[in-house]
Scaffold this motif. Structure first.
Motif, mmCIF file in Angstrom:
data_model
loop_
_atom_site.group_PDB
_atom_site.id
_atom_site.type_symbol
_atom_site.label_atom_id
_atom_site.label_comp_id
_atom_site.label_asym_id
_atom_site.label_seq_id
_atom_site.Cartn_x
_atom_site.Cartn_y
_atom_site.Cartn_z
ATOM 1 N N THR A 1 131.772 14.765 -64.966
ATOM 2 C CA THR A 1 132.985 15.707 -65.165
ATOM 3 C C THR A 1 133.063 15.841 -66.512
ATOM 4 N N LEU A 2 133.391 17.120 -66.513
ATOM 5 C CA LEU A 2 133.986 17.900 -68.346
ATOM 6 C C LEU A 2 135.666 17.849 -68.343
ATOM 7 N N THR A 3 135.550 18.377 -69.862
ATOM 8 C CA THR A 3 136.788 17.950 -69.677
ATOM 9 C C THR A 3 137.941 19.548 -70.349
ATOM 10 N N GLY A 4 138.438 19.642 -70.097
ATOM 11 C CA GLY A 4 139.208 20.621 -70.552
ATOM 12 C C GLY A 4 139.563 21.550 -69.291
ATOM 13 N N ASP A 5 139.682 22.949 -69.077
ATOM 14 C CA ASP A 5 139.954 24.001 -67.379
ATOM 15 C C ASP A 5 138.204 23.637 -66.827
ATOM 16 N N LEU A 6 137.024 22.967 -67.122
ATOM 17 C CA LEU A 6 136.072 22.782 -66.175
ATOM 18 C C LEU A 6 136.396 21.654 -65.633
ATOM 19 N N PHE A 7 136.911 20.838 -66.095
ATOM 20 C CA PHE A 7 137.082 18.903 -65.571
ATOM 21 C C PHE A 7 138.011 20.173 -63.730
ATOM 22 N N TRP A 8 138.255 20.231 -63.326
ATOM 23 C CA TRP A 8 137.878 20.252 -61.259
ATOM 24 C C TRP A 8 136.872 21.264 -61.112
ATOM 25 N N PRO A 9 136.554 22.240 -61.908
ATOM 26 C CA PRO A 9 135.695 22.856 -61.473
ATOM 27 C C PRO A 9 134.185 21.589 -61.447
ATOM 28 N N SER A 10 134.424 20.875 -62.433
ATOM 29 C CA SER A 10 133.199 19.745 -62.916
ATOM 30 C C SER A 10 133.151 18.859 -61.795
ATOM 31 N N ALA A 11 134.505 18.420 -61.150
ATOM 32 C CA ALA A 11 135.123 17.388 -59.743
ATOM 33 C C ALA A 11 134.377 18.255 -58.626
ATOM 34 N N LEU A 12 134.843 19.008 -58.458
ATOM 35 C CA LEU A 12 134.448 19.681 -56.964
ATOM 36 C C LEU A 12 133.195 20.294 -57.457
ATOM 37 N N LEU A 13 131.825 20.378 -58.490
ATOM 38 C CA LEU A 13 130.085 20.182 -57.983
ATOM 39 C C LEU A 13 130.350 18.560 -57.342
ATOM 40 N N CYS A 14 131.117 17.727 -58.269
ATOM 41 C CA CYS A 14 130.798 16.669 -57.693
ATOM 42 C C CYS A 14 130.851 16.024 -56.344
ATOM 43 N N LEU A 15 131.918 16.768 -56.255
ATOM 44 C CA LEU A 15 132.099 16.566 -54.121
ATOM 45 C C LEU A 15 130.749 17.556 -53.718
ATOM 46 N N LEU A 16 131.222 18.692 -54.439
ATOM 47 C CA LEU A 16 129.718 19.355 -53.129
ATOM 48 C C LEU A 16 128.532 18.538 -53.150
ATOM 49 N N MET A 17 127.772 17.904 -54.242
ATOM 50 C CA MET A 17 126.789 17.356 -54.842
ATOM 51 C C MET A 17 126.629 16.440 -54.371
ATOM 52 N N PHE A 18 127.671 15.272 -53.633
ATOM 53 C CA PHE A 18 127.848 13.823 -52.864
ATOM 54 C C PHE A 18 127.528 14.188 -51.425
ATOM 55 N N ASN A 19 127.835 15.313 -51.269
ATOM 56 C CA ASN A 19 127.878 15.803 -49.634
ATOM 57 C C ASN A 19 126.510 16.350 -49.245
ATOM 58 N N VAL A 20 125.973 17.053 -50.715
ATOM 59 C CA VAL A 20 124.683 18.066 -50.039
ATOM 60 C C VAL A 20 123.075 16.618 -50.183
ATOM 61 N N ALA A 21 123.218 16.250 -51.701
ATOM 62 C CA ALA A 21 122.113 15.678 -52.798
ATOM 63 C C ALA A 21 122.222 13.880 -52.121
ATOM 64 N N THR A 22 122.946 13.387 -51.149
ATOM 65 C CA THR A 22 122.888 12.436 -50.795
ATOM 66 C C THR A 22 122.757 12.212 -49.405
ATOM 67 N N LEU A 23 122.111 13.595 -48.407
ATOM 68 C CA LEU A 23 121.836 13.072 -46.921
ATOM 69 C C LEU A 23 120.168 13.044 -46.579
ATOM 70 N N PRO A 24 119.309 13.513 -47.841
ATOM 71 C CA PRO A 24 117.655 13.095 -47.756
ATOM 72 C C PRO A 24 118.043 11.339 -48.172
ATOM 73 N N GLY A 25 118.349 10.956 -48.577
ATOM 74 C CA GLY A 25 118.526 9.631 -48.858
ATOM 75 C C GLY A 25 119.642 8.706 -47.261
ATOM 76 N N THR A 26 120.046 8.993 -46.330
ATOM 77 C CA THR A 26 121.017 9.584 -46.242
ATOM 78 C C THR A 26 119.681 8.891 -44.710
ATOM 79 N N PHE A 27 119.415 9.500 -44.349
ATOM 80 C CA PHE A 27 118.656 10.113 -42.779
ATOM 81 C C PHE A 27 117.232 9.591 -43.355
ATOM 82 N N MET A 28 116.519 9.019 -44.528
ATOM 83 C CA MET A 28 115.484 8.310 -45.021
ATOM 84 C C MET A 28 115.522 6.667 -44.063
ATOM 85 N N TRP A 29 117.165 6.300 -44.638
ATOM 86 C CA TRP A 29 116.517 4.553 -44.229
ATOM 87 C C TRP A 29 117.302 4.881 -41.971
ATOM 88 N N ILE A 30 117.556 5.887 -41.914
ATOM 89 C CA ILE A 30 117.740 5.863 -40.821
ATOM 90 C C ILE A 30 116.240 6.259 -40.051
#
Length: 201
Positions: A136-165
């Motif tokens: 996460t970035l500081t100042g005005d970019l905190f929430w935009p970077s935080a929302l980016l983290c939220l998005l990435m955790f729900n997209v970039a984690t899927l390959p690993g999830t389905f690999m284990w299944i």
């Protein structure tokens, strides 16, 4: 257009999210076991539960829940004890699971069960606390970077999830053999137990 500072975060954040779900952990062991015993379709509520629970936990950390452990350190020990107890319980349940003829021996996780588990899953806490501080970035970019983290955790984690299944699904046919079923169940229960040490690091 996305800010250049946010764009620079994307490659490292995607790699972090991917690695965090490819490496072994309680969620992955449980997903592999579910994939083997119940297949993709019946494991989907488990996947949705993980994503829902981690997203909620992520949001709460971003709003300052992580500070709670700094003010009341004993709560960390309470969470650790609860998590350890639950993992031991699940390990025994998996290791002692009967063949599919006994439908009550083991059932796939429901959405709310998987979501609730994230609150006591040490790997979820560790990865989300890291993401919330490092990516996460500081100042005005905190929430935009935080929302980016939220998005990435729900997209970039899927390959690993389905690999284990998929790993679990690949052995599903062999589970018809009682000896292999017993070996697999005990092995998965044992693997889940090996995640306990990470709670005390």
């Amino acid at each position: 257009m996305m800010n250049s500072a946010l764009l620079e975060l994307v490659p490292a954040l995607m790699l972090f999210c991917l690695i965090s779900t490819i490496t072994p952990g309680p969620n992955n062991i449980l997903l592999a076991n579910s994939g083997a015993n119940f297949g993709f379709r019946k494991t989907l509520p488990h996947v949705l539960g993980i994503r829902f629970g981690m997203t909620l936990l992520h949001i709460m950390i971003l709003f300052g829940l992580g500070e709670m452990f700094k003010h009341w350190p004993f709560l960390h020990d309470v969470f650790t004890a609860i998590a350890a107890g639950y993992i031991v319980y699940m390990s025994i349940k998996i290791a002692s699971a009967k063949m599919h003829s006994d439908k009550k021996s083991l059932q796939p996780m429901k959405i709310m069960q998987a979501a609730t588990f994230q609150a006591i899953n040490p790997k979820s806490w560790a990865s989300l606390m890291t993401a919330s501080s490092v990516f996460t970035l500081t100042g005005d970019l905190f929430w935009p970077s935080a929302l980016l983290c939220l998005l990435m955790f729900n997209v970039a984690t899927l390959p690993g999830t389905f690999m284990w299944i998929t790993i679990g699904k690949l052995v599903s046919k062999r589970l018809q053999d009682p000896k292999f079923h017993r070996y697999f169940s005990v092995s998965m229960g044992g693997l889940l137990l090996t995640t306990l040490p990470m709670m005390f690091i």
